[in-house]
Design a protein around this motif. Structure first.
Motif, mmCIF file in Angstrom:
data_model
loop_
_atom_site.group_PDB
_atom_site.id
_atom_site.type_symbol
_atom_site.label_atom_id
_atom_site.label_comp_id
_atom_site.label_asym_id
_atom_site.label_seq_id
_atom_site.Cartn_x
_atom_site.Cartn_y
_atom_site.Cartn_z
ATOM 1 N N MET A 105 9.470 -7.427 -11.999
ATOM 2 C CA MET A 105 8.717 -6.371 -12.668
ATOM 3 C C MET A 105 7.826 -5.658 -11.654
ATOM 4 O O MET A 105 7.077 -6.300 -10.934
ATOM 5 C CB MET A 105 7.860 -6.955 -13.785
ATOM 6 C CG MET A 105 8.657 -7.544 -14.906
ATOM 7 S SD MET A 105 7.550 -8.051 -16.234
ATOM 8 C CE MET A 105 8.730 -8.831 -17.319
ATOM 9 N N LYS A 106 7.929 -4.320 -11.647
ATOM 10 C CA LYS A 106 7.186 -3.510 -10.681
ATOM 11 C C LYS A 106 6.072 -2.746 -11.390
ATOM 12 O O LYS A 106 6.319 -2.092 -12.403
ATOM 13 C CB LYS A 106 8.123 -2.525 -9.990
ATOM 14 C CG LYS A 106 9.271 -3.202 -9.249
ATOM 15 C CD LYS A 106 10.144 -2.206 -8.525
ATOM 16 C CE LYS A 106 10.893 -1.324 -9.496
ATOM 17 N NZ LYS A 106 11.840 -0.415 -8.841
ATOM 18 N N PHE A 107 4.868 -2.848 -10.835
ATOM 19 C CA PHE A 107 3.706 -2.172 -11.414
ATOM 20 C C PHE A 107 2.920 -1.419 -10.353
ATOM 21 O O PHE A 107 2.787 -1.891 -9.218
ATOM 22 C CB PHE A 107 2.732 -3.198 -12.023
ATOM 23 C CG PHE A 107 3.183 -3.791 -13.318
ATOM 24 C CD1 PHE A 107 2.774 -3.253 -14.525
ATOM 25 C CD2 PHE A 107 4.005 -4.907 -13.331
ATOM 26 C CE1 PHE A 107 3.183 -3.816 -15.720
ATOM 27 C CE2 PHE A 107 4.416 -5.477 -14.514
ATOM 28 C CZ PHE A 107 4.005 -4.931 -15.717
ATOM 29 N N PHE A 108 2.379 -0.268 -10.744
ATOM 30 C CA PHE A 108 1.260 0.307 -10.018
ATOM 31 C C PHE A 108 0.028 -0.420 -10.530
ATOM 32 O O PHE A 108 -0.172 -0.539 -11.747
ATOM 33 C CB PHE A 108 1.095 1.803 -10.302
ATOM 34 C CG PHE A 108 1.971 2.710 -9.485
ATOM 35 C CD1 PHE A 108 2.595 2.291 -8.320
ATOM 36 C CD2 PHE A 108 2.143 4.027 -9.882
ATOM 37 C CE1 PHE A 108 3.388 3.153 -7.576
ATOM 38 C CE2 PHE A 108 2.929 4.892 -9.153
ATOM 39 C CZ PHE A 108 3.555 4.461 -8.001
ATOM 40 N N VAL A 109 -0.790 -0.932 -9.611
ATOM 41 C CA VAL A 109 -2.017 -1.640 -9.968
ATOM 42 C C VAL A 109 -3.195 -0.905 -9.340
ATOM 43 O O VAL A 109 -3.151 -0.539 -8.160
ATOM 44 C CB VAL A 109 -1.974 -3.114 -9.495
ATOM 45 C CG1 VAL A 109 -3.279 -3.819 -9.815
ATOM 46 C CG2 VAL A 109 -0.791 -3.838 -10.144
ATOM 47 N N VAL A 110 -4.228 -0.691 -10.146
ATOM 48 C CA VAL A 110 -5.400 0.067 -9.727
ATOM 49 C C VAL A 110 -6.104 -0.639 -8.573
ATOM 50 O O VAL A 110 -6.280 -1.861 -8.589
ATOM 51 C CB VAL A 110 -6.366 0.246 -10.914
ATOM 52 C CG1 VAL A 110 -7.681 0.907 -10.487
ATOM 53 C CG2 VAL A 110 -5.694 1.044 -12.026
ATOM 54 N N LYS A 111 -6.513 0.157 -7.589
ATOM 55 C CA LYS A 111 -7.313 -0.359 -6.474
ATOM 56 C C LYS A 111 -8.778 -0.389 -6.882
ATOM 57 O O LYS A 111 -9.222 0.353 -7.745
ATOM 58 C CB LYS A 111 -7.160 0.535 -5.240
ATOM 59 C CG LYS A 111 -5.803 0.429 -4.584
ATOM 60 C CD LYS A 111 -5.781 1.292 -3.337
ATOM 61 C CE LYS A 111 -4.478 1.150 -2.597
ATOM 62 N NZ LYS A 111 -4.455 2.024 -1.395
ATOM 63 N N ARG A 112 -9.528 -1.264 -6.231
ATOM 64 C CA ARG A 112 -10.965 -1.336 -6.419
ATOM 65 C C ARG A 112 -11.577 0.002 -6.047
ATOM 66 O O ARG A 112 -11.204 0.574 -5.026
ATOM 67 C CB ARG A 112 -11.535 -2.417 -5.497
ATOM 68 C CG ARG A 112 -12.478 -3.344 -6.163
ATOM 69 C CD ARG A 112 -13.004 -4.389 -5.193
ATOM 70 N NE ARG A 112 -12.060 -5.513 -5.098
ATOM 71 C CZ ARG A 112 -11.696 -6.101 -3.986
ATOM 72 N NH1 ARG A 112 -12.157 -5.717 -2.828
ATOM 73 N NH2 ARG A 112 -10.858 -7.108 -4.011
ATOM 74 N N VAL A 153 0.868 -1.175 0.000
ATOM 75 C CA VAL A 153 0.000 0.000 0.000
ATOM 76 C C VAL A 153 0.904 1.223 0.000
ATOM 77 O O VAL A 153 1.926 1.251 0.696
ATOM 78 C CB VAL A 153 -0.919 -0.005 1.247
ATOM 79 C CG1 VAL A 153 -1.708 1.287 1.347
ATOM 80 C CG2 VAL A 153 -1.839 -1.214 1.220
ATOM 81 N N LEU A 154 0.533 2.223 -0.758
ATOM 82 C CA LEU A 154 1.334 3.445 -0.852
ATOM 83 C C LEU A 154 0.656 4.568 -0.077
ATOM 84 O O LEU A 154 -0.509 4.870 -0.314
ATOM 85 C CB LEU A 154 1.496 3.847 -2.321
ATOM 86 C CG LEU A 154 2.071 2.768 -3.235
ATOM 87 C CD1 LEU A 154 1.959 3.190 -4.683
ATOM 88 C CD2 LEU A 154 3.517 2.474 -2.859
ATOM 89 N N GLU A 155 1.388 5.165 0.831
ATOM 90 C CA GLU A 155 0.824 6.277 1.605
ATOM 91 C C GLU A 155 0.542 7.476 0.719
ATOM 92 O O GLU A 155 -0.359 8.266 1.004
ATOM 93 C CB GLU A 155 1.781 6.655 2.734
ATOM 94 C CG GLU A 155 1.883 5.592 3.809
ATOM 95 C CD GLU A 155 2.806 6.004 4.938
ATOM 96 O OE1 GLU A 155 2.982 7.225 5.161
ATOM 97 O OE2 GLU A 155 3.343 5.099 5.597
ATOM 98 N N SER A 156 1.306 7.614 -0.363
ATOM 99 C CA SER A 156 1.177 8.791 -1.225
ATOM 100 C C SER A 156 0.071 8.664 -2.279
ATOM 101 O O SER A 156 -0.234 9.627 -2.964
ATOM 102 C CB SER A 156 2.507 9.052 -1.933
ATOM 103 O OG SER A 156 2.845 7.921 -2.730
ATOM 104 N N ARG A 157 -0.506 7.458 -2.422
ATOM 105 C CA ARG A 157 -1.527 7.243 -3.456
ATOM 106 C C ARG A 157 -2.667 6.431 -2.870
ATOM 107 O O ARG A 157 -2.442 5.430 -2.205
ATOM 108 C CB ARG A 157 -0.954 6.453 -4.645
ATOM 109 C CG ARG A 157 0.267 7.002 -5.345
ATOM 110 C CD ARG A 157 -0.031 8.053 -6.364
ATOM 111 N NE ARG A 157 -1.026 7.749 -7.345
ATOM 112 C CZ ARG A 157 -0.805 7.582 -8.643
ATOM 113 N NH1 ARG A 157 0.418 7.620 -9.105
ATOM 114 N NH2 ARG A 157 -1.803 7.374 -9.471
ATOM 115 N N ASP A 158 -3.909 6.836 -3.163
ATOM 116 C CA ASP A 158 -5.032 6.015 -2.712
ATOM 117 C C ASP A 158 -5.733 5.315 -3.873
ATOM 118 O O ASP A 158 -6.665 4.550 -3.666
ATOM 119 C CB ASP A 158 -6.030 6.835 -1.890
ATOM 120 C CG ASP A 158 -6.634 7.996 -2.667
ATOM 121 O OD1 ASP A 158 -6.305 8.181 -3.845
ATOM 122 O OD2 ASP A 158 -7.445 8.716 -2.064
ATOM 123 N N ASP A 159 -5.256 5.560 -5.111
ATOM 124 C CA ASP A 159 -5.879 4.954 -6.289
ATOM 125 C C ASP A 159 -5.149 3.706 -6.786
ATOM 126 O O ASP A 159 -5.720 2.901 -7.529
ATOM 127 C CB ASP A 159 -5.987 5.959 -7.430
ATOM 128 C CG ASP A 159 -4.637 6.543 -7.843
ATOM 129 O OD1 ASP A 159 -3.694 6.545 -7.010
ATOM 130 O OD2 ASP A 159 -4.522 7.014 -8.988
#
Length: 155
Positions: free
Chosen positions: A145-152, A116-122
């Motif tokens: 491989m590193k990805f940002f993955v969209v939260k529900r 979980v990223l403190e700087s992003r809630d999406d």
């Protein structure tokens, strides 16, 4: 084993989950198209006579093309369909063995980290340990491989 998976939001990934892709045979056309797009006409890939006289004894697929195929195979299995927000890179990537024209490669990925990223809630961070092998289980690519993955969405 099923090779097609439903898209996963950040919350659906669990550390230790493993996903596999179907195989794909690397062709002459693949090599020529990659060389054309990348402008990499290195003779190990483009000159049969030259390549025969080198260590591998025949032409090989471009190393970066093996990486590109790994990304494509990860997308093909479906878990990141419409949920991959950004590919962030890799801390490590190894190409321990060549891929030859005619080899069939496949991908296995394991969720190595989920944060979980403190700087992003999406979005959240998901790291996949990634291995590509040939038809005879020779490892030709490994990396994280590193990805940002969209939260529900919480509507």
């Amino acid at each position: 084993m099923a090779y097609s998976y439903e898209p996963h939001s950040f919350e659906e990934f669990e550390v230790g989950q493993v996903f596999e892709s179907p195989g794909r045979t690397m062709t002459e056309t693949d090599v020529v198209m990659y060389a054309s797009i990348s402008s990499d006409w290195n003779e190990l890939h483009a000159n049969e006579q030259f390549a025969r006289e080198r260590d591998f004894g025949e032409r090989i697929v471009h190393g970066p093309m093996t990486f590109v195929q790994a990304i494509g195979m990860l997308m093909r299995i479906g878990v990141l369909e419409r949920t991959a927000y950004a590919f962030l890179g890799m801390n490590a990537m190894d190409l321990p063995n060549p891929v030859f024209i005619g080899d069939t490669i496949s991908l296995e990925v394991e969720v190595a980290e989920k944060r979980v990223l403190e700087s992003r809630d999406d979005v959240g961070l998901v790291v996949f340990d990634t291995t590509v092998t040939t038809q005879d289980e020779t490892v030709v690519f490994q990396g994280d491989m590193k990805f940002f993955v969209v939260k529900r969405s919480e509507s």
